[in-house]
Scaffold this active site. Sequence first.
Site, PDB file in Angstrom:
ATOM      1  CG  ASP A 175      -1.798  -1.230   1.279  1.00 28.62           C
ATOM      2  OD1 ASP A 175      -2.227  -1.690   0.222  1.00 28.62           O
ATOM      3  OD2 ASP A 175      -1.999  -1.752   2.390  1.00 28.62           O
ATOM      4  CE  LYS A 206       3.682  -2.109  -4.406  1.00 32.04           C
ATOM      5  NZ  LYS A 206       3.070  -1.905  -3.084  1.00 32.04           N
ATOM      6  N   GLY A 212      -3.998  -4.102  -4.412  1.00 29.69           N
ATOM      7  CA  GLY A 212      -4.909  -3.053  -4.844  1.00 29.69           C
ATOM      8  C   GLY A 212      -4.069  -1.873  -5.277  1.00 29.69           C
ATOM      9  CG  HIS A 213      -1.191  -2.030  -7.676  1.00 30.86           C
ATOM     10  ND1 HIS A 213      -0.374  -2.781  -8.475  1.00 30.86           N
ATOM     11  CD2 HIS A 213      -0.841  -2.341  -6.394  1.00 30.86           C
ATOM     12  CE1 HIS A 213       0.425  -3.523  -7.721  1.00 30.86           C
ATOM     13  NE2 HIS A 213       0.157  -3.277  -6.468  1.00 30.86           N
ATOM     14  CD  GLN A 237       0.896  -8.550  -2.516  1.00 32.39           C
ATOM     15  OE1 GLN A 237       1.681  -9.255  -3.118  1.00 32.39           O
ATOM     16  NE2 GLN A 237      -0.312  -8.316  -2.974  1.00 32.39           N
ATOM     17  CG  ASP A 272      -0.565  14.790   0.129  1.00 31.46           C
ATOM     18  OD1 ASP A 272       0.236  13.865  -0.144  1.00 31.46           O
ATOM     19  OD2 ASP A 272      -1.795  14.655   0.065  1.00 31.46           O
TER      20      ASP A 272
END
Length: 429
Positions: free
Chosen positions: A16, A19, A43-44, A228, A337
């Site tokens: 997470d 990437k 999950g990209h 991952q 940010d």
Amino acid sequence: MKKQGNTLIVGLTWGDEAKGKIVDLLAPRHDIVVRYNGGNNAGHTVAFGGETYKLHLVPSGLFHESVTCVIGGGVVVDPKVLLEEIARHEGKAPRLRERLLVSSRAHTIWPWHSKAEALSEKHQGKGKIGTTLRGIGPAYADKANRIHAIRAGEFLRPDHLRRKVERIVETKNQTFTRVFGEPGLDARAVWEEYAAYGEAVRPLIADTTAYLLRAAAEGRRILFEGAQGTLLDIDHGTYPYVTSSSASAAGAWPGSGVPARAIHEILGVVKAYTTRVGEGPFPTELKGALGDQIREQGHEYGTTTGRPRRCGWLDTFAIRYSARLNGVDGIVITLLDVLGSLPELKICTGYGVDGRPLTDFPDDPAVLEQARPVLESLEPWSEDISGARQFKALPRAARAYVKRVEEAIGVPVRIISVGPDREQTIFRP
Ligand code: IMP
């Protein structure tokens, strides 16, 4: 966009790290993007033009028409998920089916994998791994075990596969019914559903190892996409709380078939803070209000499972280990940010156990469990930096943070992400 050599993008923590954004950003500088490990546990996320796209299996280069996307042999493919994903995104990814290849060597995920995993995790109770329940572990276990494994290439021989599925279901049902006292699967129903997926996936299946080796020899540029992160790597991560594949850069060679020496540059991705999903030790975890604030500010909920992510200070001690293990040339810091909203700022520069400092990242989960982070306070900032496009446009405290992080990790920071969109990126010379 200027072309670059063969590049590898790898997560340096527990996944997470955003990437997907970096792969999408660098994809146009390459001809091919190859995913080399994991499956739809990943999950990209890619964002551009005011839209956000969530990917699980298709390489994050899909939105660039000039890029060929390869799902390498090290990936485990759930054909149902793959087809859904193609259907969901092909409107925005022109000619996707013509430039997407699935390795004939990739192993496939079937209903008995997710069923076995759900039963095992439930049975473990408190001792569970906290997996994504996508059948990843059981599919890799069958791959290693060989007897009941199915590779994507077998979809090219449906008669053989139908008989094999019958045999496998018969065996798996023994465990479901006799060990767990649960109903078994209906082999015919499984086959009918998966035969249709097989037919739809068949045109995508290829010997991608041969394809990639030829491409590399011809000087076409390849971007290797890791899923991952290094601390979830089956060999080098925080075992047993890891995933079942080689999630470090070490997985790129077996997972794609392209020798490691063909890779020119390795970029390690970290968030400006650290997160983890699932069970397992996490020395810099913030359990109180600050952790909640990071989670809300950074939208730290799983892309695949929606689970809230555990949040904590940036762990440069763990990252230093990952950076060395992967041999990274440069660091990418994402979500910088998000830190701007915090009243205080710390990084972890070491671990102590029983008051004694550790020299190396622990190989023993029991030691990692006891490790206390050595924290260093840094000056926070409160300005909104999401519009910054140059390093010098960042507030002084944010620049100092980046410099301290690269010093602690021992590797220069090359790219800084200050928001989810492609545009919200700072390249450092
Ligand atoms: P599995 O990969 O589903 O077997 O899950 C094993 C561990 O890896 C669990 O702690 C999961 O939460 C974690 N995990 C798997 N994939 C990802 C990912 O893409 N991001 C973050 N954690 C992941």
